[in-house]
Structures are given as C-alpha cells and as structure tokens.
Design an enzyme around this catalytic site. Sequence first.
Site, mmCIF file in Angstrom:
data_model
loop_
_atom_site.group_PDB
_atom_site.id
_atom_site.type_symbol
_atom_site.label_atom_id
_atom_site.label_comp_id
_atom_site.label_asym_id
_atom_site.label_seq_id
_atom_site.Cartn_x
_atom_site.Cartn_y
_atom_site.Cartn_z
ATOM 1 N N ARG A 1 0.818 -1.228 0.000
ATOM 2 C CA ARG A 1 0.000 0.000 0.000
ATOM 3 C C ARG A 1 0.840 1.261 0.000
ATOM 4 N NH1 ARG A 1 -3.070 -3.183 3.564
ATOM 5 N NH2 ARG A 1 -4.873 -4.039 2.464
ATOM 6 N N LYS B 1 2.928 11.483 -11.439
ATOM 7 C CA LYS B 1 2.084 10.592 -12.247
ATOM 8 C C LYS B 1 2.858 9.311 -12.494
ATOM 9 C CE LYS B 1 -0.835 13.684 -14.992
ATOM 10 N NZ LYS B 1 -1.185 14.098 -16.366
ATOM 11 N N GLU C 1 10.186 19.230 -24.799
ATOM 12 C CA GLU C 1 9.447 19.573 -23.570
ATOM 13 C C GLU C 1 10.019 20.842 -22.943
ATOM 14 O OE1 GLU C 1 6.727 17.902 -22.828
ATOM 15 O OE2 GLU C 1 6.996 15.962 -23.829
ATOM 16 N N LYS D 1 7.537 23.028 -13.898
ATOM 17 C CA LYS D 1 6.588 21.922 -13.702
ATOM 18 C C LYS D 1 6.155 21.857 -12.240
ATOM 19 C CE LYS D 1 5.130 17.317 -14.668
ATOM 20 N NZ LYS D 1 5.336 16.031 -15.324
ATOM 21 N N GLU E 1 -4.418 17.319 -11.798
ATOM 22 C CA GLU E 1 -4.934 17.725 -13.105
ATOM 23 C C GLU E 1 -6.457 17.832 -13.121
ATOM 24 O OE1 GLU E 1 -2.891 16.114 -16.538
ATOM 25 O OE2 GLU E 1 -4.484 16.800 -17.850
ATOM 26 N N ARG F 1 -3.345 22.060 -14.490
ATOM 27 C CA ARG F 1 -2.184 21.240 -14.896
ATOM 28 C C ARG F 1 -2.231 20.928 -16.392
ATOM 29 N NH1 ARG F 1 0.598 16.181 -11.541
ATOM 30 N NH2 ARG F 1 2.006 15.541 -13.183
ATOM 31 N N ASN G 1 -0.117 20.308 -21.363
ATOM 32 C CA ASN G 1 -0.440 19.596 -22.608
ATOM 33 C C ASN G 1 -0.265 20.469 -23.846
ATOM 34 O OD1 ASN G 1 -1.100 17.267 -21.244
ATOM 35 N ND2 ASN G 1 -3.233 17.878 -20.980
ATOM 36 N N HIS H 1 0.442 18.987 -27.196
ATOM 37 C CA HIS H 1 0.243 17.544 -27.056
ATOM 38 C C HIS H 1 -1.032 17.026 -27.717
ATOM 39 C CE1 HIS H 1 3.692 17.760 -24.457
ATOM 40 N NE2 HIS H 1 3.619 16.481 -24.150
ATOM 41 N N HIS I 1 -0.048 14.076 -29.794
ATOM 42 C CA HIS I 1 -0.548 12.714 -29.511
ATOM 43 C C HIS I 1 -1.269 12.137 -30.725
ATOM 44 C CE1 HIS I 1 -0.650 13.314 -24.863
ATOM 45 N NE2 HIS I 1 0.436 12.657 -25.224
ATOM 46 N N HIS J 1 7.978 10.624 -28.954
ATOM 47 C CA HIS J 1 6.974 11.513 -28.376
ATOM 48 C C HIS J 1 7.352 13.000 -28.546
ATOM 49 C CE1 HIS J 1 4.125 13.206 -25.548
ATOM 50 N NE2 HIS J 1 5.133 13.744 -24.884
HETATM 51 N N1 LIG Z 1 4.759 10.304 -15.468
HETATM 52 C C1 LIG Z 1 4.718 11.364 -16.239
HETATM 53 O O1 LIG Z 1 4.323 12.462 -15.812
HETATM 54 C C2 LIG Z 1 5.191 11.240 -17.654
HETATM 55 C C3 LIG Z 1 5.391 12.394 -18.420
HETATM 56 C C4 LIG Z 1 5.902 12.242 -19.710
HETATM 57 C C5 LIG Z 1 6.177 10.982 -20.205
HETATM 58 N N2 LIG Z 1 5.954 9.886 -19.435
HETATM 59 C C6 LIG Z 1 6.255 8.545 -19.943
HETATM 60 O O2 LIG Z 1 7.648 8.452 -20.179
HETATM 61 C C7 LIG Z 1 7.883 7.443 -21.150
HETATM 62 C C8 LIG Z 1 8.930 7.938 -22.133
HETATM 63 O O3 LIG Z 1 10.119 8.179 -21.439
HETATM 64 P P1 LIG Z 1 11.537 8.305 -22.189
HETATM 65 O O4 LIG Z 1 11.385 9.219 -23.342
HETATM 66 O O5 LIG Z 1 12.533 8.577 -21.149
HETATM 67 O O6 LIG Z 1 11.728 6.864 -22.845
HETATM 68 P P2 LIG Z 1 12.459 5.513 -22.328
HETATM 69 O O7 LIG Z 1 12.311 5.357 -20.876
HETATM 70 O O8 LIG Z 1 11.949 4.437 -23.188
HETATM 71 O O9 LIG Z 1 13.988 5.806 -22.673
HETATM 72 C C9 LIG Z 1 14.388 5.951 -24.010
HETATM 73 C C10 LIG Z 1 15.567 5.029 -24.348
HETATM 74 O O10 LIG Z 1 16.778 5.561 -23.808
HETATM 75 C C11 LIG Z 1 17.463 4.574 -23.059
HETATM 76 N N3 LIG Z 1 18.230 5.306 -22.037
HETATM 77 C C12 LIG Z 1 17.750 5.873 -20.913
HETATM 78 N N4 LIG Z 1 18.708 6.603 -20.335
HETATM 79 C C13 LIG Z 1 19.815 6.474 -21.088
HETATM 80 C C14 LIG Z 1 21.122 7.016 -21.018
HETATM 81 N N5 LIG Z 1 21.466 7.890 -20.056
HETATM 82 N N6 LIG Z 1 22.021 6.663 -21.958
HETATM 83 C C15 LIG Z 1 21.668 5.823 -22.963
HETATM 84 N N7 LIG Z 1 20.439 5.319 -23.122
HETATM 85 C C16 LIG Z 1 19.526 5.645 -22.182
HETATM 86 C C17 LIG Z 1 16.372 3.689 -22.543
HETATM 87 O O11 LIG Z 1 16.850 2.423 -22.157
HETATM 88 C C18 LIG Z 1 15.445 3.632 -23.769
HETATM 89 O O12 LIG Z 1 15.930 2.705 -24.700
HETATM 90 C C19 LIG Z 1 6.543 7.123 -21.776
HETATM 91 O O13 LIG Z 1 6.114 5.878 -21.319
HETATM 92 C C20 LIG Z 1 5.626 8.218 -21.261
HETATM 93 O O14 LIG Z 1 4.296 7.801 -21.104
HETATM 94 C C21 LIG Z 1 5.476 9.997 -18.174
HETATM 95 ZN ZN LIG Z 2 5.158 15.254 -23.441
#
Ligand SMILES: NC(=O)c1ccc[n+]([C@@H]2O[C@H](COP(=O)([O-])OP(=O)(O)OC[C@H]3O[C@@H](n4cnc5c(N)ncnc54)[C@H](O)[C@@H]3O)[C@@H](O)[C@H]2O)c1
Ligand SMILES: [Zn+2]
Length: 358
Positions: A121, A143, A185, A227, A237, A241, A245, A248, A252, A265
């Site tokens: 939990r 999130k 971003e 942020k 949100e 918040r 977007n 986006h 999206h 993305h």
């Molecule tokens: N929680 C939130 O508020 C929020 C906001 C925006 C996005 N997201 C989520 O984030 C995700 C996307 O995140 P991302 O863009 O970081 O993608 P990711 O986590 O897939 O990372 C991208 C790639 O880079 C590699 N990598 C990571 N760090 C590295 C480094 N220092 N050196 C070499 N390679 C490295 C990873 O292994 C992966 O292959 C999505 O699932 C999205 O929904 C969440």
């Molecule tokens: Zn984004």
Amino acid sequence: MQSLRVNLGERSYPIHVGAGILEQAGELLRQAGLHGKAAIVTNPVVAQLYLDTVHDALSQAGFEVSPVLLPDGEEHKNLKSLATIYDCLIAGRLERTSCVLALGGGVVGDLAGLAAATYLRGVPYVQVPTTLLAQVDSSVGGKTGVNHEKGKNLIGAFCQPKLVLIDIAVLGSLPRRELIAGLAEVIKYGIIKDPALFSLLEQSVEKIIGLNHDLLTHIVATSCAIKARVVEADEREDDYRAVLNFGHTVGHAVEAATGYRQFLHGEAVGIGMVKAAALSVRQSVCDAASLKRVTALVERAGLPAEIPPGVSPKTLIQAMEIDKKVAGGKIKFVMCEGIGKTRFHWLTPEEILRGLGA
Ligand SMILES: NC(=O)c1ccc[n+]([C@@H]2O[C@H](COP(=O)([O-])OP(=O)(O)OC[C@H]3O[C@@H](n4cnc5c(N)ncnc54)[C@H](O)[C@@H]3O)[C@@H](O)[C@H]2O)c1
Ligand SMILES: [Zn+2]
C-alpha cells in the site's frame, strides 16, 4: 548542484540537479531520511552504464541493495513488468520503510513509481531519471502508470516521489535523437511560462545539444521548477495542470496516427507545438512573430514541424476522439498568447483541424 523543492505539504520533496550526482546518491537518500533496503529498478541498457555507480553509492551509505532488471522499451510498460517488480520486492523482503529507486527513462520511472505506490500500500520511492524527457517531465509531478493494450497510461496512480536526483552527465550516453526529443518539452516550458528560457534556447540550442553542462543544468532545473509550480497549483490535473499539454493534442494524434513508430513523443510534440501556435494565430490570440519564433526554434533543435503528408485529417480526428482528455466531444486545447502565456479553448477535433487549414 542546484536544488529546488516541490511544495505539496506533507508530500513535498527536493529535486537536486547537477553533474556527478549519481556518485552522491547514497548520501542524498540518507539526507532525505531513507535507510535500510533499496531496490534499484532499471533496464539492461541503463544498468550497463550506471547501475554499478548507483549500487556502490548506496551500499557505501549503508543500504542493502537489490537490483530489478526490466526489459527495455515502451512495449514493456505493462502489467507484466509491474508484476516482475512486485516479485523482486517480495523476494528481497522489502518492508514499508524500504525504498524503490527508479534508474532510467520515463518507462522505468512510471513502472517503478506505480510499483512503489502500491507495494504494501505504498513505499517511498526516488526518481533518478536518465533521459532528458524524464529529467524535465516524467520524474516530477507524481504521475505513475502502465499501458493497457487499449491505450497508453490507462492504469496508474498519483504518487509523489520522496526525492528526485538528476545527474545531467548521464545525458552524454543518450542517443542524440532522444536528447533532441526531450528538448521539445523544454521548449514547451518556455512557450507556456518563461520567455527568458525561450530566449536562452534561441541563443544556445546548439550548445545545449552539444551537452554544455552549465546550460543543461540551468535548463533542466528551470524546467523542473516550472513543472513544480504547475503541479503545486493543481496536483491531480483537475484543471490548470492541463497547461502542460501544450502541443500535445496534435502531437498525440500524430503519434497515434503514425502507429507510434514514426516519431518519438518529443518529435510529435515539436509538430504539435508549431500547429498549436498556428491555430492560436488563426484564432487571433497570438501574433504571427511568435509563431515564427516557435517554428524557427523547433526546426533549429532538429525537431519536425510539419504533419507528414501521408497522415489524413480523418485519422487525426479519430485519434483525437479516443484521447482520454476529451470531455463531451470537446478538447481543452492549450493556445499560446505569444511566448510565455497561454489560455484554454474548448474545441472539437473538427474545429482544431479546420483551424489548421487541414
Ligand atoms: N509520469 C509522467 O508524468 C510522464 C510524463 C511524460 C512521459 N511519461 C512517460 O515516459 C515514457 C517515455 O520516457 P523516455 O522518453 O525517457 O523513454 P524511455 O524510458 O523508453 O527511454 C528511451 C531510451 O533511452 C534509453 N536510455 C535511458 N537513459 C539512457 C542514457 N542515459 N544513456 C543511454 N540510453 C539511455 C532507454 O533504455 C530507452 O531505450 C513514456 O512511457 C511516457 O508515457 C510519463
Ligand atoms: Zn510530453
């Protein structure tokens, strides 16, 4: 090192940004009141680069460390990976006072965060984001979530971390394409909130992509602060918040209409920001000079600015209609009123596309 705070009453937490922070992770966790067992959730790509450093730092500070390796990639941000984390936490007998540390990009961060929000939990967790996108966006704000085959992030929880540690030196190993996608971003924060940040990006985007540490520290800390202020105003949100977007809605839709294969993305957000600014000009809320600046910066960063010709207006409308942010057929579209200011307009997907001249 720059430090800032997300102020959310008893859920408040610090964010530390700088080069070489991984080595200090153990000390910083202890300062945040954490101790005992710690699970480091990561993937093989990031583990090979940084797991030893973080493992050593935590062990030296007295933590009993167990690594949890998940397969790399968005397609693994699912319930199966979540179950893998639970299995490892149970096998390692992690307790209510133990902590989970997410070492990786947004995929690892969202998964580890959801595991921590729900295991026993709720146990404390720490974000150690290693992509630019995760550093400026997903690691801050609480999130967490996983995808379902019917849609992205359909299962999740709001749960704030106890601490965010951002080592900008790790961006040195990030593929250039991922770095630039994360920059989208940062550009977004400039457009919605911070004309000075936007101007700095205009002056120095090439140096930032060239990994200048001072500039990276500054833009990452500034983005996190923006942020943080938005999340403080509207943690769950309910309303404001949604300003995050910006770019986006169309972004999206372009991602979905191209099957999530053509664009990262942030690349789709590049297109979406240019289109949102263009729509704002058409609706007479934004001046043409600001649209020109947005387009020029997106292009100089190396991000796409145009919807690819193969994507039909019809598929974009369909994609917008299934976006979970639609209410009563209308989308809360974020317009920009020049650089640094926004307003919401409720529009149907058709109105959005008509506004784009599509
Ligand atoms: N929680 C939130 O508020 C929020 C906001 C925006 C996005 N997201 C989520 O984030 C995700 C996307 O995140 P991302 O863009 O970081 O993608 P990711 O986590 O897939 O990372 C991208 C790639 O880079 C590699 N990598 C990571 N760090 C590295 C480094 N220092 N050196 C070499 N390679 C490295 C990873 O292994 C992966 O292959 C999505 O699932 C999205 O929904 C969440
Ligand atoms: Zn984004």
